[in-house]
Design a protein around this motif. Structure first.
Motif, PDB file in Angstrom:
ATOM      1  N   VAL A 430       0.853  -1.186   0.000  1.00 28.59           N
ATOM      2  CA  VAL A 430       0.000   0.000   0.000  1.00 28.59           C
ATOM      3  C   VAL A 430       0.890   1.237   0.000  1.00 28.59           C
ATOM      4  N   GLU A 431       0.691   2.086  -0.978  1.00 24.70           N
ATOM      5  CA  GLU A 431       1.511   3.297  -1.093  1.00 24.70           C
ATOM      6  C   GLU A 431       0.781   4.443  -0.414  1.00 24.70           C
ATOM      7  N   MET A 432       1.057   4.618   0.868  1.00 22.88           N
ATOM      8  CA  MET A 432       0.401   5.650   1.654  1.00 22.88           C
ATOM      9  C   MET A 432       1.124   6.983   1.451  1.00 22.88           C
ATOM     10  N   ARG A 433       0.340   8.021   1.101  1.00 25.70           N
ATOM     11  CA  ARG A 433       0.899   9.364   0.923  1.00 25.70           C
ATOM     12  C   ARG A 433      -0.224  10.379   1.073  1.00 25.70           C
ATOM     13  N   ALA A 434       0.158  11.612   1.052  1.00 24.11           N
ATOM     14  CA  ALA A 434      -0.830  12.696   1.157  1.00 24.11           C
ATOM     15  C   ALA A 434      -1.496  12.912  -0.200  1.00 24.11           C
ATOM     16  N   ILE A 435      -2.844  12.906  -0.207  1.00 24.20           N
ATOM     17  CA  ILE A 435      -3.610  13.041  -1.456  1.00 24.20           C
ATOM     18  C   ILE A 435      -4.528  14.256  -1.304  1.00 24.20           C
ATOM     19  N   PRO A 436      -4.468  15.215  -2.208  1.00 24.51           N
ATOM     20  CA  PRO A 436      -5.337  16.391  -2.107  1.00 24.51           C
ATOM     21  C   PRO A 436      -6.808  16.000  -2.272  1.00 24.51           C
ATOM     22  N   VAL A 437      -7.639  16.490  -1.376  1.00 21.80           N
ATOM     23  CA  VAL A 437      -9.072  16.189  -1.422  1.00 21.80           C
ATOM     24  C   VAL A 437      -9.716  16.825  -2.653  1.00 21.80           C
ATOM     25  N   HIS A 438      -9.268  18.052  -3.046  1.00 19.78           N
ATOM     26  CA  HIS A 438      -9.813  18.726  -4.231  1.00 19.78           C
ATOM     27  C   HIS A 438      -9.647  17.848  -5.454  1.00 19.78           C
ATOM     28  N   GLY A 439      -8.474  17.259  -5.638  1.00 19.15           N
ATOM     29  CA  GLY A 439      -8.232  16.431  -6.808  1.00 19.15           C
ATOM     30  C   GLY A 439      -9.106  15.188  -6.829  1.00 19.15           C
ATOM     31  N   LEU A 440      -9.320  14.586  -5.644  1.00 18.07           N
ATOM     32  CA  LEU A 440     -10.162  13.397  -5.583  1.00 18.07           C
ATOM     33  C   LEU A 440     -11.592  13.708  -5.994  1.00 18.07           C
ATOM     34  N   LEU A 441     -12.142  14.816  -5.481  1.00 19.57           N
ATOM     35  CA  LEU A 441     -13.546  15.138  -5.783  1.00 19.57           C
ATOM     36  C   LEU A 441     -13.702  15.601  -7.233  1.00 19.57           C
ATOM     37  N   GLU A 442     -12.713  16.328  -7.751  1.00 21.44           N
ATOM     38  CA  GLU A 442     -12.786  16.726  -9.163  1.00 21.44           C
ATOM     39  C   GLU A 442     -12.744  15.508 -10.071  1.00 21.44           C
ATOM     40  N   GLY A 443     -11.969  14.495  -9.689  1.00 27.38           N
ATOM     41  CA  GLY A 443     -11.941  13.270 -10.463  1.00 27.38           C
ATOM     42  C   GLY A 443     -13.284  12.555 -10.443  1.00 27.38           C
ATOM     43  N   VAL A 444     -13.980  12.603  -9.315  1.00 28.08           N
ATOM     44  CA  VAL A 444     -15.307  12.012  -9.239  1.00 28.08           C
ATOM     45  C   VAL A 444     -16.253  12.695 -10.212  1.00 28.08           C
ATOM     46  N   VAL A 445     -16.176  14.015 -10.298  1.00 22.94           N
ATOM     47  CA  VAL A 445     -17.049  14.744 -11.210  1.00 22.94           C
ATOM     48  C   VAL A 445     -16.773  14.344 -12.647  1.00 22.94           C
ATOM     49  N   GLU A 446     -15.501  14.248 -12.965  1.00 21.24           N
ATOM     50  CA  GLU A 446     -15.155  13.896 -14.339  1.00 21.24           C
ATOM     51  C   GLU A 446     -15.628  12.504 -14.706  1.00 21.24           C
ATOM     52  N   ARG A 447     -15.549  11.554 -13.776  1.00 26.23           N
ATOM     53  CA  ARG A 447     -15.865  10.161 -14.105  1.00 26.23           C
ATOM     54  C   ARG A 447     -17.364   9.893 -14.118  1.00 26.23           C
ATOM     55  N   PHE A 448     -18.166  10.608 -13.338  1.00 21.14           N
ATOM     56  CA  PHE A 448     -19.558  10.213 -13.184  1.00 21.14           C
ATOM     57  C   PHE A 448     -20.551  11.279 -13.633  1.00 21.14           C
ATOM     58  N   GLN A 449     -20.086  12.440 -14.079  1.00 22.42           N
ATOM     59  CA  GLN A 449     -21.035  13.494 -14.470  1.00 22.42           C
ATOM     60  C   GLN A 449     -21.853  13.066 -15.678  1.00 22.42           C
ATOM     61  N   LEU A 450     -21.194  12.495 -16.677  1.00 18.36           N
ATOM     62  CA  LEU A 450     -21.895  12.082 -17.895  1.00 18.36           C
ATOM     63  C   LEU A 450     -22.879  10.956 -17.614  1.00 18.36           C
ATOM     64  N   GLN A 451     -22.504   9.977 -16.818  1.00 21.64           N
ATOM     65  CA  GLN A 451     -23.400   8.859 -16.493  1.00 21.64           C
ATOM     66  C   GLN A 451     -24.608   9.349 -15.721  1.00 21.64           C
ATOM     67  N   ALA A 452     -24.414  10.297 -14.819  1.00 20.84           N
ATOM     68  CA  ALA A 452     -25.538  10.852 -14.060  1.00 20.84           C
ATOM     69  C   ALA A 452     -26.513  11.573 -14.965  1.00 20.84           C
TER      70      ALA A 452
END
Length: 589
Positions: A430-452
């Protein structure tokens, strides 16, 4: 004060009794020998005198001679020794012809044993008797009176030998008085010798008592090179050996106690009657949690019933107490062929049984999940085999169904491999590191906006005000978890519904909150949604293609990253999922 049972007293008593026995034996022999010697000497003298007198008076008793008392008296006076005794002259018939005891006895028959024996056998006879009238011992000697070989009668000589017996008595008194004095001296010397002999034995005895109390520090000093010295050396050697053996035994007991105490299995030691002697900590914890106290739990284990079986080789049985399943092994402890006690090993196999059941359910669910698409693929293939060339549209539809079911099996296999890898520690680290929350949520929008939008759903993602907020975790795993939760929300929310995603940031944690207005989950199913292959069938359809492993994978990943996932839901009102991860110590700038 010496005890009567002590060895010292016994030695003195035995020594004294032996000396006393020897003195008594020697004294008896001495008195008997002295008496026999004195009496024999006096009897010999009396016999000589009697024989001399018989020779002198024989002519007076010859046939035809006239017995004259004066003549006999003159003859007796010629032998002065006879004046100390009494003389009887008897004829052949035993009648007194003359006596110095007085004329009144002349003519009377003499019937004492000595005279009778001499008259009957015409030989010498003698005896010693005690006269109660004169209170003295009398010696009687009878000799035959003969002349030229002719038997004429008997001469009996009776004299007192009391002085001889008084002499013997005085000698005996002197002997025994001296013996008593010597015996007293012997007892004193015997006590001294016994004390000297028994002192090492007493010291050995005290040393043995000290050793019996468990003190092996003292040692004896050998005072001699004899058997007592060897005994002292042996006792010292025994103390050394016992001290080492007991120390080793105590060490082994401590090790055994430590092992029993630290064992994960419960150990119960019982005596031959079934009474509990000892329980380790694990047994107390298991039994106290399983039932209302240790005694009640032991009663429900029914160890007394197990004791009736063949406990020599071990009796095994599974007992259910409350919600706990115990595996019990009872073995007897033998000593000299007799049962000295019992040892029961109790193991809590509740979790093991649950795992075994989970494995069985897992195999059954995998078989079921694979069987459904395989059956569908097989059925469509068999139908397609009979289709003609002019039914291309039908073949295309069937191929789409086969492709969809194949994709479903691929997803199932992939999820199973991923879940198995997580169970074994992960296919990769497991590669544990600091991950920006903004980037995670923006990625969610990109992946699921069209399907929604296709499903006519409203997807709103609320970004945190600070762009430097980070979570600590594996980026691929975090995205997988968010994708899985959001996919479920999209799948089970009807058209016109609303899905919201936001991040709740605290000093230590970041919680991703995904809420929808979908069909929800019944309360009885909510505790099981994170179990493998568990699916809520009400209001849901297998046509969605779910494998029942998504939420289980999400939980495994979140827990692997040190986080927590939970769910709240109400039927027909929607579901909210909370994914909590650690906040990075140093947020990105």
């Amino acid at each position: 004060m010496m005890r009567f049972r002590s060895l010292r007293v016994k030695l003195v008593m035995v020594y004294t009794l032996l000396i006393l026995f020897a003195v008594e034996l020697i004294g008896a022999y001495f008195v008997q020998a002295l008496t026999s010697s004195l009496v024999r000497n006096q009897a010999q003298t009396a016999r000589t005198q009697a024989q001399l007198m018989a020779t002198l008076i024989a002519p007076e008793l010859a046939p035809g001679a006239r017995v004259s008392n004066s003549a006999v008296s003159n003859l007796l006076q010629s032998v002065p020794q006879f004046l100390n005794g009494t003389v009887y002259v008897l004829n052949q018939s035993g009648y007194v012809m003359y006596t110095t005891a007085g004329g009144a006895l002349v003519g009377q028959k003499r019937i004492d044993s000595v005279a009778t024996q001499a008259l009957l056998h015409h030989t010498f006879a003698q005896s010693v008797r005690y006269d109660p009238l004169s209170k003295s011992h009398l010696l009687a000697v009878a000799v035959p009176v003969t002349l030229h070989g002719t038997y004429l009668g008997v001469l009996e000589y009776v004299l007192s030998i009391q002085s001889t017996y008084e002499t013997i008595h005085q000698a005996t008194t002197i002997f025994y008085t001296g013996s008593i004095a010597v015996l007293a001296i012997v007892m004193i010397l015997g006590a001294i010798v016994a004390r000297a002999l028994t002192r090492p034995v007493m010291e050995v005895t005290r040393q043995a008592e000290v050793m019996a109390r468990g003190d092996f520090s003292q040692r004896l000093e050998a005072m001699s090179n004899d058997e007592i010295g060897d005994l002292v050396a042996s006792i010292n050697h025994l103390a050394d050996e016992l001290e080492e053996a007991i120390a080793a035994n105590r060490l082994e007991q401590e090790r055994l106690r430590a092992v029993i105490t630290s064992m994960g299995e419960g150990v119960i030691v019982l005596d031959s009657s079934g009474q509990v002697l000892m329980m380790n900590r694990a047994a107390r914890q298991m039994l106290s949690q399983a039932a209302g106290g240790e005694e009640e739990a032991i009663r429900q284990l029914e160890l007394d019933r197990l004791m009736q079986g063949d406990v020599a080789t071990g009796v095994r049985e599974v007992r259910v107490i409350g919600n706990t399943i115990f595996h019990v092994i009872l073995t007897s402890v033998q000593r000299r062929g007799q049962v000295d006690g019992y040892v029961a090993v109790v193991r809590d196999v509740t979790e093991q049984e649950k795992l075994d059941q989970a494995r069985r359910d897992f195999v059954s669910n995998v078989s079921h999940e694979l069987r459904t698409p395989l059956t569908t693929v097989k059925s469509y293939l068999e139908v397609m085999r009979d289709l003609g060339d002019d039914e291309a549209e039908t073949k295309r539809e069937f191929l789409e169904v086969i492709a969809r079911e194949t994709d479903r099996m691929v997803r199932l296999t992939r999820d199973l491999l991923l879940l198995s890898g997580l169970d074994r520690g992960g296919p990769r680290s497991v590669e544990m590191r600091a991950i920006p929350v903004h980037g995670l949520l923006e990625g969610v929008v990109e992946r699921f906006q069209l399907q929604a939008a296709k499903q006519e759903l409203s997807l709103r993602v609320h970004l945190p005000q600070r762009r430097d907020v980070c979570v600590y975790g594996d980026e691929d795993m975090v995205n997988r978890v968010l994708d899985n939760v959001l996919s479920n929300a999209l799948k089970y929310t009807p058209p016109g519904g609303r899905i919201e995603v936001r991040a709740d940031v605290t000093a230590q944690h970041v919680t991703f909150i995904i809420s929808d207005t979908g069909i929800g989950i019944p309360p009885e199913d909510l505790p099981h949604v994170f179990e493998r292959f568990y699916r809520v069938e009400k209001g849901r359809s297998r046509r969605g293609g779910g494998t029942g492993l998504g939420l289980a994978l999400a939980r495994e990943m979140v827990e692997r990253m040190g986080g927590e996932i939970r769910m709240e839901s109400e039927p027909q009102r929607g579901t909210t999922v909370y994914v909590t991860l650690r906040r990075a110590e140093e947020d990105a700038v």
